[in-house]
Design an enzyme around this catalytic site. Structure first.
Site, mmCIF file in Angstrom:
data_model
loop_
_atom_site.group_PDB
_atom_site.id
_atom_site.type_symbol
_atom_site.label_atom_id
_atom_site.label_comp_id
_atom_site.label_asym_id
_atom_site.label_seq_id
_atom_site.Cartn_x
_atom_site.Cartn_y
_atom_site.Cartn_z
ATOM 1 C CG HIS A 58 -6.685 4.987 -7.493
ATOM 2 N ND1 HIS A 58 -7.016 3.682 -8.166
ATOM 3 C CD2 HIS A 58 -6.198 4.640 -6.286
ATOM 4 C CE1 HIS A 58 -6.463 2.718 -7.610
ATOM 5 N NE2 HIS A 58 -6.236 3.272 -6.266
ATOM 6 C CG ASP A 81 -4.639 -1.088 -5.997
ATOM 7 O OD1 ASP A 81 -4.260 -1.172 -4.990
ATOM 8 O OD2 ASP A 81 -5.051 0.163 -6.449
ATOM 9 C CG HIS A 82 -1.181 1.241 -4.297
ATOM 10 N ND1 HIS A 82 -1.161 2.500 -4.463
ATOM 11 C CD2 HIS A 82 -2.688 1.011 -4.266
ATOM 12 C CE1 HIS A 82 -2.375 3.112 -4.447
ATOM 13 N NE2 HIS A 82 -3.271 2.111 -4.545
ATOM 14 C CG HIS A 94 -6.883 4.076 1.743
ATOM 15 N ND1 HIS A 94 -8.133 3.857 1.300
ATOM 16 C CD2 HIS A 94 -5.974 3.083 0.961
ATOM 17 C CE1 HIS A 94 -8.110 2.703 0.268
ATOM 18 N NE2 HIS A 94 -6.638 2.865 0.110
ATOM 19 C CG HIS A 109 -1.735 1.782 0.522
ATOM 20 N ND1 HIS A 109 -1.519 2.858 -0.206
ATOM 21 C CD2 HIS A 109 -3.037 1.437 0.406
ATOM 22 C CE1 HIS A 109 -2.422 2.786 -1.101
ATOM 23 N NE2 HIS A 109 -3.475 1.829 -0.886
ATOM 24 C CG ASP A 142 -5.136 4.320 -2.766
ATOM 25 O OD1 ASP A 142 -4.723 5.158 -3.671
ATOM 26 O OD2 ASP A 142 -5.523 3.388 -2.914
ATOM 27 C CG HIS A 151 -4.806 -1.616 -0.557
ATOM 28 N ND1 HIS A 151 -5.769 -0.568 -0.360
ATOM 29 C CD2 HIS A 151 -5.118 -2.452 0.485
ATOM 30 C CE1 HIS A 151 -6.587 -0.670 0.779
ATOM 31 N NE2 HIS A 151 -6.274 -1.700 1.186
#
Length: 257
Positions: free
Chosen positions: A169, A59-60, A111, A55, A131, A57
């Protein structure tokens, strides 16, 4: 099956590195940080060929641009993603071949609206789920709704019990604390807390988990169980008539926990 190694990033992310015996090729899942990936490649004498995105985001995806500049890579990801670095766009039911192994693509919004998972069937199934499904938990509903995420949980719940779950995570102990609040009498949750605490004290990841364990400890996979329903109704202060309503209630409870 893939050999899977964690590359720690930021405070609690794992970038998963996928290899197969006899090859120096490696794929990485959700590389939010290019520098830690490059360090891993150097230390292990590996060649990055593929990036798998679940996805959008940051941090990915934050390391994708640099990795593409420095390596010759294919970037797989959801077709409806706002992230512009995807070169090969995937939708529900697609399959991709990676190091002669076949990954099955499932759209699992909730998410985010663009979330997908990658599933390897076989004697030792493996799931790379970003996530969505966590050890004893699930992702926050930033863009999607409870019905969508519950549908994703039902997909995961029906995968083979032996499926190894690689989420991204290290949330396990916090999730288990909430699971224990939902089901105080669940002995499997108590055992998982002890096990995960020992792993973290020794500096080890708590992941992967597997579907069999999650069906025993994860409240978001246990909405049909009486203790979870009773706790959800107590929190809501009213009767809940569907599993989606139970899921939505415990997700909101977790947000406040």
């Amino acid at each position: 099956m893939f050999n899977v190694m964690p590359i720690p990033a930021f405070n609690d992310n794992y970038i998963w590195a996928l290899t197969v015996p006899g090859s120096d090729e490696v794929a990485v899942v959700d590389p939010g940080d290019a520098n830690v990936v490059n360090q891993f490649l150097k230390e292990n004498n590996l060649q990055l060929t593929t990036i798998l995105i679940t996805h959008h985001h940051h941090d990915h995806t934050g390391g994708v641009s640099q990795l593409c500049d420095e390596h010759s890579v294919i970037v797989y990801g959801p077709a409806n993603s706002p992230f512009e670095g995807i070169t090969h766009k995937l939708t529900d039911g697609d399959q991709i071949s990676l190091m002669r192994l076949t990954l099955n693509i499932r759209e699992v919004p909730g998410h985010t609206l663009d979330h997908i998972s990658y599933y390897l069937a076989g004697e030792q199934p493996q799931l790379f789920c970003g996530d969505t499904l966590f050890l004893a938990g699930c992702g926050r509903l930033f863009e999607g709704n409870a019905e969508q995420m519950h549908r994703a949980m039902e997909y995961f719940r029906h995968l083979p019990d032996s499926t190894q779950i690689y989420c991204t995570h290290e949330y396990s102990l916090a999730n288990l604390a909430f699971a224990a609040a939902v089901e105080p009498a669940n002995k499997h949750i108590k055992e998982a807390i002890e096990h995960c605490a020992q792993l973290r004290e020794s500096g080890q990841p708590t992941l992967p988990t597997n579907i069999a364990i999650e069906k025993q400890i994860n409240p978001f996979l246990r909405c049909s169980e009486a203790p979870v329903r009773q706790s959800a109704e107590q929190f809501a202060g009213s009767q809940l008539t569907s599993e989606v309503a139970i899921f939505a209630t415990i997700r909101e409870w977790k947000n406040q926990f």
